[in-house]
Motif scaffolding. Structure first.
Motif, PDB file in Angstrom:
ATOM      1  N   GLN A 264       0.816  -1.206   0.000  1.00 65.37           N
ATOM      2  CA  GLN A 264       0.000   0.000   0.000  1.00 65.37           C
ATOM      3  C   GLN A 264       0.851   1.258   0.000  1.00 65.37           C
ATOM      4  OE1 GLN A 264      -3.636  -0.171  -0.289  1.00 65.37           O
ATOM      5  NE2 GLN A 264      -2.671  -2.074  -0.968  1.00 65.37           N
ATOM      6  N   GLY A 265       2.157   1.085  -0.029  1.00 64.49           N
ATOM      7  CA  GLY A 265       3.028   2.229  -0.220  1.00 64.49           C
ATOM      8  C   GLY A 265       4.056   2.453   0.860  1.00 64.49           C
ATOM      9  N   PHE A 266       4.966   3.327   0.529  1.00 60.70           N
ATOM     10  CA  PHE A 266       6.110   3.639   1.368  1.00 60.70           C
ATOM     11  C   PHE A 266       5.706   4.239   2.705  1.00 60.70           C
ATOM     12  CE2 PHE A 266      10.615   4.662   1.675  1.00 60.70           C
ATOM     13  CZ  PHE A 266      10.627   5.702   2.579  1.00 60.70           C
ATOM     14  N   LEU A 267       4.614   4.968   2.738  1.00 59.40           N
ATOM     15  CA  LEU A 267       4.254   5.724   3.930  1.00 59.40           C
ATOM     16  C   LEU A 267       3.637   4.870   5.025  1.00 59.40           C
ATOM     17  CD1 LEU A 267       2.793   8.926   2.272  1.00 59.40           C
ATOM     18  CD2 LEU A 267       5.082   8.567   3.163  1.00 59.40           C
ATOM     19  N   VAL A 268       3.352   3.614   4.756  1.00 51.83           N
ATOM     20  CA  VAL A 268       2.787   2.726   5.775  1.00 51.83           C
ATOM     21  C   VAL A 268       3.688   1.505   5.910  1.00 51.83           C
ATOM     22  CG1 VAL A 268       0.428   3.479   5.360  1.00 51.83           C
ATOM     23  CG2 VAL A 268       1.317   1.535   4.086  1.00 51.83           C
ATOM     24  N   PRO A 269       3.703   0.869   7.094  1.00 52.72           N
ATOM     25  CA  PRO A 269       4.515  -0.347   7.250  1.00 52.72           C
ATOM     26  C   PRO A 269       4.133  -1.383   6.205  1.00 52.72           C
ATOM     27  CG  PRO A 269       3.764   0.427   9.379  1.00 52.72           C
ATOM     28  CD  PRO A 269       3.036   1.244   8.344  1.00 52.72           C
ATOM     29  N   GLY A 270       5.115  -2.039   5.654  1.00 50.57           N
ATOM     30  CA  GLY A 270       4.875  -3.022   4.612  1.00 50.57           C
ATOM     31  C   GLY A 270       5.895  -2.898   3.508  1.00 50.57           C
ATOM     32  N   GLY A 271       6.555  -1.739   3.439  1.00 56.77           N
ATOM     33  CA  GLY A 271       7.633  -1.583   2.488  1.00 56.77           C
ATOM     34  C   GLY A 271       7.242  -0.816   1.249  1.00 56.77           C
ATOM     35  N   LYS A 272       8.255  -0.391   0.532  1.00 53.18           N
ATOM     36  CA  LYS A 272       8.030   0.374  -0.687  1.00 53.18           C
ATOM     37  C   LYS A 272       7.730  -0.570  -1.847  1.00 53.18           C
ATOM     38  CE  LYS A 272      12.976   0.470  -1.666  1.00 53.18           C
ATOM     39  NZ  LYS A 272      14.157   1.311  -1.893  1.00 53.18           N
ATOM     40  N   ASN A 273       7.077  -0.037  -2.861  1.00 47.23           N
ATOM     41  CA  ASN A 273       6.888  -0.787  -4.097  1.00 47.23           C
ATOM     42  C   ASN A 273       8.164  -0.707  -4.924  1.00 47.23           C
ATOM     43  OD1 ASN A 273       4.175  -1.823  -4.050  1.00 47.23           O
ATOM     44  ND2 ASN A 273       3.489   0.307  -4.079  1.00 47.23           N
ATOM     45  N   ARG A 274       8.519  -1.806  -5.531  1.00 46.52           N
ATOM     46  CA  ARG A 274       9.760  -1.884  -6.302  1.00 46.52           C
ATOM     47  C   ARG A 274       9.464  -2.116  -7.780  1.00 46.52           C
ATOM     48  NH1 ARG A 274      10.683  -3.716  -1.188  1.00 46.52           N
ATOM     49  NH2 ARG A 274      12.677  -3.101  -0.221  1.00 46.52           N
ATOM     50  N   PHE A 275       8.544  -1.343  -8.303  1.00 44.36           N
ATOM     51  CA  PHE A 275       8.188  -1.489  -9.715  1.00 44.36           C
ATOM     52  C   PHE A 275       7.561  -0.205 -10.219  1.00 44.36           C
ATOM     53  CE2 PHE A 275       4.514  -2.924  -7.233  1.00 44.36           C
ATOM     54  CZ  PHE A 275       3.497  -2.154  -7.781  1.00 44.36           C
ATOM     55  N   SER A 276       7.463  -0.116 -11.543  1.00 43.09           N
ATOM     56  CA  SER A 276       6.722   0.949 -12.208  1.00 43.09           C
ATOM     57  C   SER A 276       5.580   0.326 -13.000  1.00 43.09           C
ATOM     58  CB  SER A 276       7.626   1.733 -13.168  1.00 43.09           C
ATOM     59  OG  SER A 276       8.664   2.381 -12.467  1.00 43.09           O
ATOM     60  N   VAL A 277       4.483   1.053 -13.096  1.00 37.81           N
ATOM     61  CA  VAL A 277       3.354   0.645 -13.928  1.00 37.81           C
ATOM     62  C   VAL A 277       3.595   1.225 -15.322  1.00 37.81           C
ATOM     63  CG1 VAL A 277       0.862   0.730 -14.248  1.00 37.81           C
ATOM     64  CG2 VAL A 277       1.821   0.660 -11.940  1.00 37.81           C
ATOM     65  N   MET A 278       3.771   0.350 -16.299  1.00 43.41           N
ATOM     66  CA  MET A 278       4.178   0.782 -17.637  1.00 43.41           C
ATOM     67  C   MET A 278       3.040   0.622 -18.645  1.00 43.41           C
ATOM     68  SD  MET A 278       7.288   1.631 -16.909  1.00 43.41           S
ATOM     69  CE  MET A 278       7.810   2.032 -18.582  1.00 43.41           C
ATOM     70  N   ASP A 279       2.967   1.561 -19.568  1.00 41.49           N
ATOM     71  CA  ASP A 279       2.020   1.497 -20.681  1.00 41.49           C
ATOM     72  C   ASP A 279       2.710   1.952 -21.954  1.00 41.49           C
ATOM     73  OD1 ASP A 279      -0.780   0.955 -19.492  1.00 41.49           O
ATOM     74  OD2 ASP A 279      -0.052   2.581 -18.232  1.00 41.49           O
ATOM     75  N   LYS A 280       2.233   1.437 -23.073  1.00 44.12           N
ATOM     76  CA  LYS A 280       2.643   1.965 -24.375  1.00 44.12           C
ATOM     77  C   LYS A 280       1.539   2.867 -24.900  1.00 44.12           C
ATOM     78  CE  LYS A 280       6.063  -0.965 -26.653  1.00 44.12           C
ATOM     79  NZ  LYS A 280       6.319  -1.845 -27.826  1.00 44.12           N
ATOM     80  N   VAL A 281       1.918   4.053 -25.373  1.00 44.36           N
ATOM     81  CA  VAL A 281       0.950   4.994 -25.935  1.00 44.36           C
ATOM     82  C   VAL A 281       1.273   5.245 -27.396  1.00 44.36           C
ATOM     83  CG1 VAL A 281       0.436   6.130 -23.751  1.00 44.36           C
ATOM     84  CG2 VAL A 281       2.344   6.958 -25.130  1.00 44.36           C
ATOM     85  N   ASN A 282       0.260   5.623 -28.140  1.00 42.99           N
ATOM     86  CA  ASN A 282       0.439   5.947 -29.553  1.00 42.99           C
ATOM     87  C   ASN A 282       0.973   7.365 -29.694  1.00 42.99           C
ATOM     88  OD1 ASN A 282      -0.640   3.509 -30.837  1.00 42.99           O
ATOM     89  ND2 ASN A 282      -2.582   4.114 -29.883  1.00 42.99           N
ATOM     90  N   VAL A 283       2.060   7.498 -30.437  1.00 41.29           N
ATOM     91  CA  VAL A 283       2.704   8.797 -30.639  1.00 41.29           C
ATOM     92  C   VAL A 283       2.095   9.486 -31.854  1.00 41.29           C
ATOM     93  CG1 VAL A 283       4.895   9.974 -31.079  1.00 41.29           C
ATOM     94  CG2 VAL A 283       4.842   7.912 -29.637  1.00 41.29           C
TER      95      VAL A 283
END
Length: 384
Positions: free
Chosen positions: A253-272
């Motif tokens: 649930q995030g860095f600000l609460v006990p449980g640890g930081k997320n170690r990933f990014s949410v990635m998307d491909k967009v049309n240019v």
């Protein structure tokens, strides 16, 4: 114009390099003419930000498939977040399409202020231009973001030509479309730069105006199965279950609460787009569990020329707490895992809460399950 994450940082948590997560706006509800940016009042203070005569509108996002907070109306107060931004994506106002420093004005001791700026500064006016990321015209491009404070909701990506007035109106008239059916998770320790490490369940919401949005794929933990009989599967961070089915389990649930930081990014491909030129890219996250809109910007150059592959960014090593015993030692005296150059705490040991303070960040004792101290800042690092 720039991604706020390019500058130096003092006192920010690890998911907020360069203070990228301190540019947003509070007190924003669907249909209202403006955001109430009073941090002392905590946005709209738990009440509606405006009246119906002033523009407050009824939600358009009502399908449980695209809801991220209590999608089946099972809580004791299912209308608690009825007028928050994600209930009608794009219809809540913003004070600035590139974010407002600290999210508003009247900051208190615990309001996070990006280094070198003052609360209330508008990103489109004060952030310096950076070397642009190159995109090949008429192709696709990777975009991504990271989360370390859970507010639910969803996001979109938009472009505004630099020879235009940089405004929310300009960005909303140039919303990008997603090029693939799925979002993906890119782990920090991956050997690739942007390529997907894991494809995940993706929910693409098409607003009444035709713009495309995607739901935040990290679900909120539920408090009990008796209150939420319809729920997603349990995960290591949400042992009781989640608000919706996530499709992956490597999240917190995030860095600000006990449980640890997320170690990933949410990635998307967009049309240019096919039109070459200089642009500003805006990422907009409309929250469902808060009256907040997060916006962040980056410089983009669309070209007909070949585009070189971007250089990988090294991931800093995780800190450790070899001398800290959870439940025995004090978080406030021994619970800091890593510190920045100024000596301010950047990350807490397991079982401790990280709290920003202009007088020096701190770690405090963990709360019972379901208890969360109030945070106006939810660290989100946007990148292209």
């Amino acid at each position: 114009m720039s991604s706020p994450g390019t500058g130096p940082s003092t006192g920010s948590d690890l998911s907020c390099e360069g203070d990228a997560c301190y540019w947003y706006q509070v007190g924003c509800m669907i249909g209202c003419p403006t955001c109430q940016l009073d941090l002392d009042h905590k946005g709209c203070g738990g009440t509606n930000c405006c009246s119906k005569s002033e523009g407050l509108m009824e939600p358009t996002n009502n399908d449980p498939e695209f809801r991220t907070w209590d999608p089946h109306s099972q809580s004791k107060n299912p209308d608690e977040h009825k007028y928050n931004p994600w209930r009608a994506p794009g219809k809540a106002p913003v004070a600035d399409p590139c974010g407002v420093a600290s999210g508003g004005t009247n900051p208190g001791t615990y309001a996070a202020i990006p280094q070198g700026y003052k609360a209330g500064d508008k990103g489109s006016e004060v952030l310096p231009e950076q070397k642009p990321t190159l995109w090949k015209a008429g192709t696709t491009a990777w975009v991504g973001w990271g989360l370390s404070a859970q507010h639910a909701g969803g996001y979109s990506y938009r472009l505004c030509p630099k020879d235009s007035t940089i405004s929310e109106t300009c960005f909303q008239s140039n919303t990008l479309t997603f090029a693939t059916a799925n979002s993906s998770i890119h782990f920090d320790n991956s050997t690739s730069h942007f390529e997907a490490d894991k494809k995940i369940i993706t929910r693409t919401y098409v607003a009444p105006d035709g713009t495309q949005w995607r739901t935040n794929p990290v679900p909120v933990c539920i408090s009990s199965t008796s209150q939420y009989p319809i729920h997603g599967s349990p995960t290591p961070d949400c042992p009781t279950g989640t608000m919706f089915e996530a499709g992956f389990t490597e999240f917190t649930q995030g860095f600000l609460v006990p449980g640890g930081k997320n170690r990933f990014s949410v990635m998307d491909k967009v049309n240019v787009p096919k039109k070459v030129g200089s642009y500003v890219l805006s990422w907009r996250w409309d929250c469902e569990a808060a009256d907040q809109v997060w916006t962040s910007c980056a410089d983009i150059e669309i070209t007909d020329e070949p585009v070189p592959a971007p250089a990988p960014t090294p991931t800093p090593p995780d800190g450790t707490c070899p001398n800290f015993k959870p439940g025995v030692d004090s978080c406030s005296t021994k619970g800091c895992m890593t510190r920045d150059e100024s000596g301010s705490c950047r990350e807490c040991c397991e079982g401790c809460w990280w709290i920003y303070s202009s007088e020096g960040n701190m770690c405090v004792e963990g709360h019972k399950t379901g208890e969360h101290p109030f945070h106006t800042h939810g660290a989100h690092l946007f990148h292209v």
